[in-house]
Design a protein around this motif. Sequence first.
Motif, mmCIF file in Angstrom:
data_model
loop_
_atom_site.group_PDB
_atom_site.id
_atom_site.type_symbol
_atom_site.label_atom_id
_atom_site.label_comp_id
_atom_site.label_asym_id
_atom_site.label_seq_id
_atom_site.Cartn_x
_atom_site.Cartn_y
_atom_site.Cartn_z
ATOM 1 N N PHE A 65 -3.069 -20.013 -13.646
ATOM 2 C CA PHE A 65 -2.053 -18.965 -13.593
ATOM 3 C C PHE A 65 -1.094 -19.457 -12.561
ATOM 4 O O PHE A 65 -1.241 -19.713 -11.270
ATOM 5 N N ASN A 66 0.077 -19.610 -12.955
ATOM 6 C CA ASN A 66 1.212 -20.201 -11.672
ATOM 7 C C ASN A 66 2.076 -19.180 -11.429
ATOM 8 O O ASN A 66 2.434 -18.330 -12.159
ATOM 9 N N VAL A 67 2.203 -18.989 -9.965
ATOM 10 C CA VAL A 67 3.191 -18.031 -9.333
ATOM 11 C C VAL A 67 4.115 -18.588 -8.406
ATOM 12 O O VAL A 67 3.741 -19.730 -7.606
ATOM 13 N N VAL A 77 2.298 -10.213 -5.790
ATOM 14 C CA VAL A 77 2.071 -10.311 -7.171
ATOM 15 C C VAL A 77 0.601 -9.861 -7.427
ATOM 16 O O VAL A 77 -0.330 -10.233 -6.916
ATOM 17 N N SER A 78 0.468 -8.625 -8.295
ATOM 18 C CA SER A 78 -0.803 -8.222 -8.509
ATOM 19 C C SER A 78 -1.649 -9.048 -9.500
ATOM 20 O O SER A 78 -1.008 -8.964 -10.706
ATOM 21 N N LEU A 129 -7.423 -10.149 -5.794
ATOM 22 C CA LEU A 129 -6.568 -9.086 -6.745
ATOM 23 C C LEU A 129 -5.305 -8.912 -6.594
ATOM 24 O O LEU A 129 -4.489 -8.591 -7.587
ATOM 25 N N SER A 130 -4.795 -9.787 -5.542
ATOM 26 C CA SER A 130 -3.465 -10.010 -5.350
ATOM 27 C C SER A 130 -2.979 -11.157 -4.674
ATOM 28 O O SER A 130 -3.962 -11.634 -3.833
ATOM 29 N N VAL A 131 -1.914 -11.645 -4.614
ATOM 30 C CA VAL A 131 -1.342 -12.682 -3.789
ATOM 31 C C VAL A 131 0.212 -12.501 -3.338
ATOM 32 O O VAL A 131 0.985 -11.963 -3.989
ATOM 33 N N TRP A 132 0.443 -12.955 -2.063
ATOM 34 C CA TRP A 132 1.626 -12.834 -1.535
ATOM 35 C C TRP A 132 1.905 -14.635 -1.431
ATOM 36 O O TRP A 132 1.470 -15.419 -0.998
ATOM 37 N N ILE A 133 3.486 -14.785 -1.997
ATOM 38 C CA ILE A 133 4.010 -16.008 -2.261
ATOM 39 C C ILE A 133 5.284 -16.006 -1.519
ATOM 40 O O ILE A 133 6.218 -15.125 -1.586
ATOM 41 N N ALA A 134 5.407 -16.961 -0.455
ATOM 42 C CA ALA A 134 6.647 -16.857 0.078
ATOM 43 C C ALA A 134 7.717 -17.452 -0.776
ATOM 44 O O ALA A 134 7.614 -17.924 -1.597
ATOM 45 N N GLY A 135 8.933 -16.993 -0.206
ATOM 46 C CA GLY A 135 10.026 -17.293 -1.304
ATOM 47 C C GLY A 135 10.865 -18.408 -0.636
ATOM 48 O O GLY A 135 10.702 -19.136 0.208
#
Length: 135
Positions: A65-67, A77-78, A129-135
């Motif tokens: 799963f790529n985010v 992202v949930s 259950l969720s992930v924080w991805i930097a912009g």
Amino acid sequence: MRNRTADAKPRKRTPALLLALTATALLATATPAAAAPEATAAGDTCNLTEALCLYEGTDFTGARFNVSSLVEPGTCVSLVDHGWAGRVNSAINTHTQSAALFANDDCVGGPYQVPGSSSIADLGGFEPLSVWIAG
């Protein structure tokens, strides 16, 4: 008390953001985040830039799963919303900034850090259950 890092600040998701998070390809479009699952083979590497590749199996095997966040400073992202709750067992972060996995939905609680430009072959018993991805 909640422990939050500078790279893992939670944001409330709006219905519009939830709709945008359902993108199925990693494209530079107007959506705030893009994610796509795909099958992988043993030893597969994440060849994407500034992305977090989450794997169903340990050692970067199984479905992937790529985010990636397309907004600054980043986005939550949930994994629940994308059908990946409890499925992540390894991760590769190709971004220079840390990503953060959370045991709760909506990026709350103490984060499990995935440092920038690094990987974790086995998350042990941690089930994000969720992930924080930097912009």
